[in-house]
Design a protein around this motif. Structure first.
Motif, PDB file in Angstrom:
ATOM      1  N   ALA A   7       0.831  -1.221   0.000  1.00  0.00           N
ATOM      2  CA  ALA A   7       0.000   0.000   0.000  1.00  0.00           C
ATOM      3  C   ALA A   7       0.857   1.259   0.000  1.00  0.00           C
ATOM      4  O   ALA A   7       0.539   2.232  -0.683  1.00  0.00           O
ATOM      5  CB  ALA A   7      -0.939  -0.011   1.192  1.00  0.00           C
ATOM      6  N   THR A   8       1.945   1.238   0.766  1.00  0.00           N
ATOM      7  CA  THR A   8       2.781   2.450   0.865  1.00  0.00           C
ATOM      8  C   THR A   8       4.258   2.069   0.826  1.00  0.00           C
ATOM      9  O   THR A   8       4.628   0.914   1.081  1.00  0.00           O
ATOM     10  CB  THR A   8       2.518   3.192   2.192  1.00  0.00           C
ATOM     11  N   GLU A   9       5.082   3.054   0.544  1.00  0.00           N
ATOM     12  CA  GLU A   9       6.533   2.871   0.594  1.00  0.00           C
ATOM     13  C   GLU A   9       7.131   4.056   1.326  1.00  0.00           C
ATOM     14  O   GLU A   9       6.650   5.191   1.205  1.00  0.00           O
ATOM     15  CB  GLU A   9       7.117   2.775  -0.816  1.00  0.00           C
ATOM     16  N   GLN A  10       8.202   3.741   2.059  1.00  0.00           N
ATOM     17  CA  GLN A  10       8.872   4.774   2.842  1.00  0.00           C
ATOM     18  C   GLN A  10      10.014   5.367   2.016  1.00  0.00           C
ATOM     19  O   GLN A  10      10.775   4.646   1.381  1.00  0.00           O
ATOM     20  CB  GLN A  10       9.428   4.139   4.121  1.00  0.00           C
ATOM     21  N   TYR A  19       4.783   7.167   1.210  1.00  0.00           N
ATOM     22  CA  TYR A  19       3.967   7.489   0.028  1.00  0.00           C
ATOM     23  C   TYR A  19       3.050   6.314  -0.316  1.00  0.00           C
ATOM     24  O   TYR A  19       3.476   5.152  -0.223  1.00  0.00           O
ATOM     25  CB  TYR A  19       4.859   7.772  -1.188  1.00  0.00           C
ATOM     26  N   PRO A  20       1.829   6.603  -0.764  1.00  0.00           N
ATOM     27  CA  PRO A  20       0.968   5.504  -1.252  1.00  0.00           C
ATOM     28  C   PRO A  20       1.465   4.997  -2.610  1.00  0.00           C
ATOM     29  O   PRO A  20       1.788   5.803  -3.486  1.00  0.00           O
ATOM     30  CB  PRO A  20      -0.408   6.170  -1.386  1.00  0.00           C
ATOM     31  N   VAL A  21       1.591   3.697  -2.765  1.00  0.00           N
ATOM     32  CA  VAL A  21       1.987   3.125  -4.073  1.00  0.00           C
ATOM     33  C   VAL A  21       0.943   2.156  -4.622  1.00  0.00           C
ATOM     34  O   VAL A  21       0.805   2.004  -5.837  1.00  0.00           O
ATOM     35  CB  VAL A  21       3.367   2.430  -4.001  1.00  0.00           C
ATOM     36  N   ASN A  22       0.228   1.486  -3.721  1.00  0.00           N
ATOM     37  CA  ASN A  22      -0.885   0.606  -4.121  1.00  0.00           C
ATOM     38  C   ASN A  22      -0.548  -0.287  -5.318  1.00  0.00           C
ATOM     39  O   ASN A  22      -1.024  -0.093  -6.427  1.00  0.00           O
ATOM     40  CB  ASN A  22      -2.138   1.440  -4.436  1.00  0.00           C
ATOM     41  N   ARG A  23       0.308  -1.279  -5.069  1.00  0.00           N
ATOM     42  CA  ARG A  23       0.703  -2.163  -6.162  1.00  0.00           C
ATOM     43  C   ARG A  23       1.036  -3.559  -5.643  1.00  0.00           C
ATOM     44  O   ARG A  23       1.211  -3.777  -4.444  1.00  0.00           O
ATOM     45  CB  ARG A  23       1.926  -1.590  -6.877  1.00  0.00           C
ATOM     46  N   THR A  24       1.099  -4.505  -6.593  1.00  0.00           N
ATOM     47  CA  THR A  24       1.636  -5.831  -6.308  1.00  0.00           C
ATOM     48  C   THR A  24       2.763  -6.092  -7.287  1.00  0.00           C
ATOM     49  O   THR A  24       2.669  -5.737  -8.468  1.00  0.00           O
ATOM     50  CB  THR A  24       0.570  -6.941  -6.449  1.00  0.00           C
ATOM     51  N   ASP A  25       3.838  -6.697  -6.785  1.00  0.00           N
ATOM     52  CA  ASP A  25       4.952  -7.070  -7.676  1.00  0.00           C
ATOM     53  C   ASP A  25       4.860  -8.541  -8.075  1.00  0.00           C
ATOM     54  O   ASP A  25       5.779  -9.071  -8.696  1.00  0.00           O
ATOM     55  CB  ASP A  25       6.290  -6.830  -6.966  1.00  0.00           C
ATOM     56  N   ALA A  26       3.758  -9.204  -7.711  1.00  0.00           N
ATOM     57  CA  ALA A  26       3.673 -10.652  -7.930  1.00  0.00           C
ATOM     58  C   ALA A  26       2.805 -11.031  -9.124  1.00  0.00           C
ATOM     59  O   ALA A  26       2.601 -12.210  -9.390  1.00  0.00           O
ATOM     60  CB  ALA A  26       3.127 -11.323  -6.666  1.00  0.00           C
ATOM     61  N   ILE A  27       2.280 -10.052  -9.824  1.00  0.00           N
ATOM     62  CA  ILE A  27       1.414 -10.351 -10.970  1.00  0.00           C
ATOM     63  C   ILE A  27       1.946  -9.631 -12.198  1.00  0.00           C
ATOM     64  O   ILE A  27       2.317  -8.453 -12.123  1.00  0.00           O
ATOM     65  CB  ILE A  27      -0.040  -9.908 -10.695  1.00  0.00           C
TER      66      ILE A  27
END
Ligand code: SF4
Length: 191
Positions: free
Chosen positions: A140-143, A149-157
């Motif tokens: 949901a977020t990254e530091q 910050y909101p990123v809202n992503r998946t790295d698995a698809i």
């Protein structure tokens, strides 16, 4: 010219029509044209594209009673002007092959065999796996330093398209990728 019953039957046989016409005094060109006309008699014609590689050569297909009876290069197609390489010229064999997979296949965990399932079953299995993977890997977020910050992503698809996909399909692929939260949308020309 009068046709004897015997010669008429020879023409109607189709496969030997060219020879029969040649026997009757037509030239080889006329005989070939007549053979082609008989071969395509009663067929519906439509255009398609070779499914083997990214060149996307155009083809003309002829169907009679729901069966593909002829496939050849499309002389009006801007890419190949009727020409096909050996793979494209032999494509009908893949259409007719008894080994052609026509339905989704599933191999259950622990099983040693594939079984045919319906498209509804396949869609449901895919949807469940995509949802489970997305939920388990969602970021949901990254530091970044002091800031989150909101990123809202998946790295698995990831989504993988191919040269046979239309512009409209590619548009939908990309849209689905954004909705799922992945930016990994790739292309492989030989799919
Ligand atoms: S006919 Fe040959 S070159 Fe053309 S798309 Fe098919 S495989 Fe590719």
């Amino acid at each position: 010219m009068t046709l004897s019953r015997r010669n008429w039957l020879k023409i109607a046989a189709g496969g030997t029509a060219g020879l029969a016409l040649a026997d009757l005094g037509f030239g080889p060109g006329e005989a070939r044209a007549a053979t082609g006309a008989l071969k395509l008699k009663g067929t519906k014609e439509f255009t398609t594209a070779c499914n083997f590689c990214s060149c996307g050569c155009g083809m003309v297909a002829h169907v009679r009673d729901g069966q593909l009876v002829n496939l050849e290069g499309d002389p009006d197609h801007a890419i190949n002007f009727g020409a096909l390489c050996t793979k494209g010229a032999a494509m009908k064999a893949t259409h007719d092959s008894p080994r052609r997979v026509k339905a989704p296949m599933y191999r259950a965990p622990g099983s040693d065999r594939w079984e045919e399932i319906s498209w509804e079953q396949a869609y449901e299995k895919l949807a469940r796996k995509i949802k489970a993977t997305r939920d388990a890997t969602w970021t949901a977020t990254e530091q970044d330093g002091d800031q989150e910050y909101p990123v809202n992503r998946t790295d698995a698809i990831a989504l993988l398209g191919g040269a046979q996909n239309t512009n409209e399909e590619c548009y939908l692929f990309n849209k689905m990728g954004r909705l799922l939260g992945t930016s990994y949308v790739e292309h492989q020309a030989r799919l």
